[in-house]
Design a protein around this motif. Structure first.
Motif, PDB file in Angstrom:
ATOM      1  N   PRO A  51       6.111  15.974   5.276  1.00  0.00           N
ATOM      2  CA  PRO A  51       5.995  14.654   5.889  1.00  0.00           C
ATOM      3  C   PRO A  51       5.513  14.693   7.336  1.00  0.00           C
ATOM      4  O   PRO A  51       4.708  13.855   7.745  1.00  0.00           O
ATOM      5  N   GLN A  52       5.985  15.662   8.117  1.00  0.00           N
ATOM      6  CA  GLN A  52       5.585  15.699   9.518  1.00  0.00           C
ATOM      7  C   GLN A  52       4.088  15.902   9.677  1.00  0.00           C
ATOM      8  O   GLN A  52       3.484  15.382  10.633  1.00  0.00           O
ATOM      9  N   ASP A  53       3.469  16.627   8.748  1.00  0.00           N
ATOM     10  CA  ASP A  53       2.022  16.838   8.821  1.00  0.00           C
ATOM     11  C   ASP A  53       1.268  15.566   8.452  1.00  0.00           C
ATOM     12  O   ASP A  53       0.266  15.209   9.087  1.00  0.00           O
ATOM     13  N   VAL A  54       1.759  14.858   7.422  1.00  0.00           N
ATOM     14  CA  VAL A  54       1.105  13.619   7.005  1.00  0.00           C
ATOM     15  C   VAL A  54       1.250  12.542   8.072  1.00  0.00           C
ATOM     16  O   VAL A  54       0.286  11.847   8.419  1.00  0.00           O
ATOM     17  N   LEU A  55       2.462  12.404   8.614  1.00  0.00           N
ATOM     18  CA  LEU A  55       2.716  11.329   9.570  1.00  0.00           C
ATOM     19  C   LEU A  55       2.031  11.573  10.910  1.00  0.00           C
ATOM     20  O   LEU A  55       1.804  10.630  11.674  1.00  0.00           O
ATOM     21  N   GLU A  56       1.679  12.801  11.191  1.00  0.00           N
ATOM     22  CA  GLU A  56       0.903  13.075  12.402  1.00  0.00           C
ATOM     23  C   GLU A  56      -0.480  12.440  12.299  1.00  0.00           C
ATOM     24  O   GLU A  56      -1.034  11.957  13.286  1.00  0.00           O
ATOM     25  N   PRO A  99      17.551  17.319   2.847  1.00  0.00           N
ATOM     26  CA  PRO A  99      17.423  17.033   4.276  1.00  0.00           C
ATOM     27  C   PRO A  99      16.172  17.646   4.908  1.00  0.00           C
ATOM     28  O   PRO A  99      15.601  17.072   5.845  1.00  0.00           O
ATOM     29  N   LYS A 100      15.745  18.788   4.393  1.00  0.00           N
ATOM     30  CA  LYS A 100      14.571  19.438   4.972  1.00  0.00           C
ATOM     31  C   LYS A 100      13.319  18.578   4.807  1.00  0.00           C
ATOM     32  O   LYS A 100      12.378  18.687   5.591  1.00  0.00           O
ATOM     33  N   ILE A 101      13.329  17.738   3.792  1.00  0.00           N
ATOM     34  CA  ILE A 101      12.184  16.865   3.540  1.00  0.00           C
ATOM     35  C   ILE A 101      12.434  15.455   4.062  1.00  0.00           C
ATOM     36  O   ILE A 101      11.557  14.835   4.666  1.00  0.00           O
ATOM     37  N   ASP A 102      13.629  14.925   3.854  1.00  0.00           N
ATOM     38  CA  ASP A 102      13.933  13.527   4.167  1.00  0.00           C
ATOM     39  C   ASP A 102      14.166  13.253   5.653  1.00  0.00           C
ATOM     40  O   ASP A 102      13.784  12.193   6.159  1.00  0.00           O
ATOM     41  N   ASP A 103      14.815  14.172   6.350  1.00  0.00           N
ATOM     42  CA  ASP A 103      15.319  13.851   7.689  1.00  0.00           C
ATOM     43  C   ASP A 103      14.216  13.479   8.673  1.00  0.00           C
ATOM     44  O   ASP A 103      14.333  12.478   9.403  1.00  0.00           O
ATOM     45  N   PHE A 104      13.166  14.260   8.730  1.00  0.00           N
ATOM     46  CA  PHE A 104      12.120  13.991   9.727  1.00  0.00           C
ATOM     47  C   PHE A 104      11.507  12.604   9.570  1.00  0.00           C
ATOM     48  O   PHE A 104      11.439  11.835  10.548  1.00  0.00           O
ATOM     49  N   PRO A 105      11.036  12.217   8.382  1.00  0.00           N
ATOM     50  CA  PRO A 105      10.446  10.879   8.268  1.00  0.00           C
ATOM     51  C   PRO A 105      11.443   9.746   8.518  1.00  0.00           C
ATOM     52  O   PRO A 105      11.065   8.700   9.046  1.00  0.00           O
ATOM     53  N   ASP A 138       0.872  -1.173   0.000  1.00  0.00           N
ATOM     54  CA  ASP A 138       0.000   0.000   0.000  1.00  0.00           C
ATOM     55  C   ASP A 138       0.911   1.226   0.000  1.00  0.00           C
ATOM     56  O   ASP A 138       1.583   1.499   0.996  1.00  0.00           O
ATOM     57  N   VAL A 139       0.959   1.966  -1.103  1.00  0.00           N
ATOM     58  CA  VAL A 139       1.972   3.003  -1.300  1.00  0.00           C
ATOM     59  C   VAL A 139       1.389   4.402  -1.129  1.00  0.00           C
ATOM     60  O   VAL A 139       0.319   4.711  -1.652  1.00  0.00           O
ATOM     61  N   THR A 140       2.123   5.236  -0.403  1.00  0.00           N
ATOM     62  CA  THR A 140       1.811   6.656  -0.280  1.00  0.00           C
ATOM     63  C   THR A 140       3.056   7.451  -0.645  1.00  0.00           C
ATOM     64  O   THR A 140       4.147   7.165  -0.143  1.00  0.00           O
ATOM     65  N   VAL A 141       2.903   8.427  -1.514  1.00  0.00           N
ATOM     66  CA  VAL A 141       4.000   9.307  -1.902  1.00  0.00           C
ATOM     67  C   VAL A 141       3.788  10.663  -1.233  1.00  0.00           C
ATOM     68  O   VAL A 141       2.699  11.239  -1.317  1.00  0.00           O
ATOM     69  N   ILE A 142       4.830  11.151  -0.561  1.00  0.00           N
ATOM     70  CA  ILE A 142       4.748  12.430   0.146  1.00  0.00           C
ATOM     71  C   ILE A 142       5.823  13.367  -0.379  1.00  0.00           C
ATOM     72  O   ILE A 142       6.999  13.005  -0.431  1.00  0.00           O
ATOM     73  N   ASP A 143       5.411  14.564  -0.760  1.00  0.00           N
ATOM     74  CA  ASP A 143       6.375  15.568  -1.218  1.00  0.00           C
ATOM     75  C   ASP A 143       5.699  16.940  -1.178  1.00  0.00           C
ATOM     76  O   ASP A 143       4.686  17.140  -1.848  1.00  0.00           O
ATOM     77  N   PRO A 144       6.230  17.863  -0.378  1.00  0.00           N
ATOM     78  CA  PRO A 144       5.598  19.188  -0.292  1.00  0.00           C
ATOM     79  C   PRO A 144       5.800  20.043  -1.533  1.00  0.00           C
ATOM     80  O   PRO A 144       5.165  21.092  -1.673  1.00  0.00           O
ATOM     81  N   ARG A 145       6.667  19.603  -2.422  1.00  0.00           N
ATOM     82  CA  ARG A 145       6.959  20.379  -3.628  1.00  0.00           C
ATOM     83  C   ARG A 145       5.870  20.103  -4.669  1.00  0.00           C
ATOM     84  O   ARG A 145       5.869  19.071  -5.322  1.00  0.00           O
TER      85      ARG A 145
END
Length: 231
Positions: free
Chosen positions: A126-131, A148-154, A100-107
């Motif tokens: 990602p932090q908003d989605v994973l919440e 890093p601004k996108i990848d690091d948190f998840p 079950d795939v979810t793609v996350i990208d704020p761009r």
């Protein structure tokens, strides 16, 4: 089926936790084995391990009679961080493999319906989605933005959440800098060995499509094969 056991099994299912209902066919007695339980002293401990990985139910012969194992394992998820070319190739392959795939990208220039038709796509941080959709032990996380601004948190959340697979795109030098940031953020360095970086099986992949194959291979290996142990 015992009502109390049914309620307990449904609780595990609702929380996306794996469990096995053991039914002794000789007398109909039942027990529930949770994956988080310490069942190492059970005669079928090895069989339980295999079933938790395969997700397959079935009958097993024992010295005291046959038992039927009803295996309840959550559907595996893949959270892809980055709506990039690798992700475009990986999404359909992963879905065919049953993830079950979810793609996350704020761009929003990348996270478009045209690039990912019919896919679960979140043009958010990602932090908003994973919440709203927390990670768990039956989730794989692959971070492929190079940002890093996108990848690091998840990635850090994946380590904290005991995800079955954590992968990150980037060279060894890039990964070294990533781990320095993680240490500064308070992540336990003992967890770093769980990160598949550079991401994917070492098959000499070069194109986005080949890298996608390598990543999917690593995810399936992590899901289905027991961890390798040293001699």
């Amino acid at each position: 089926m015992d009502r109390k056991l049914l309620e307990e099994l449904n609780t595990e299912r609702g929380a996306r936790r794996a469990a096995i209902l053991v039914t002794h066919l000789k007398d109909g007695s039942q027990t529930l084995i949770r994956q988080g339980d310490d069942y190492t002293s059970e005669p079928l401990a090895t069989e339980f391990d295999k079933r938790f990985r395969s997700g397959k139910s079935g009958t097993v012969e024992t010295g005291t009679g046959d038992v039927f194992l009803t295996v309840s394992v959550p559907a595996p998820r893949l959270v892809l961080i980055g709506a990039v070319h690798i992700s475009q190739a990986l999404v359909p392959m992963a879905e065919i493999a049953g993830l079950d795939v979810t793609v996350i990208d704020p761009r929003t220039a990348f996270a478009t319906e045209d690039r990912f038709p019919g896919s679960t796509l979140k043009a958010e941080w990602p932090q908003d989605v994973l919440e709203q959709s927390p990670l768990d032990a039956f989730t794989a996380v692959a971070a492929v933005t190079h940002d890093p601004k996108i990848d690091d948190f998840p990635l850090m959340q994946a380590l904290r959440s005991d995800c079955f697979y954590v992968g990150a795109l980037g060279s060894r030098k890039t990964h070294g800098k990533r781990l320095e940031r993680f240490t500064d953020a308070g992540i336990d360095p003992d967890l770093y060995s769980r990160i598949d970086a550079p991401i994917g099986l070492d098959i000499g992949a070069a194109s986005p499509e080949e890298i996608a194959v390598a990543v999917l291979g690593s995810i399936i290996k992590a899901l289905r094969k027991p961890p390798e142990t040293g001699a």
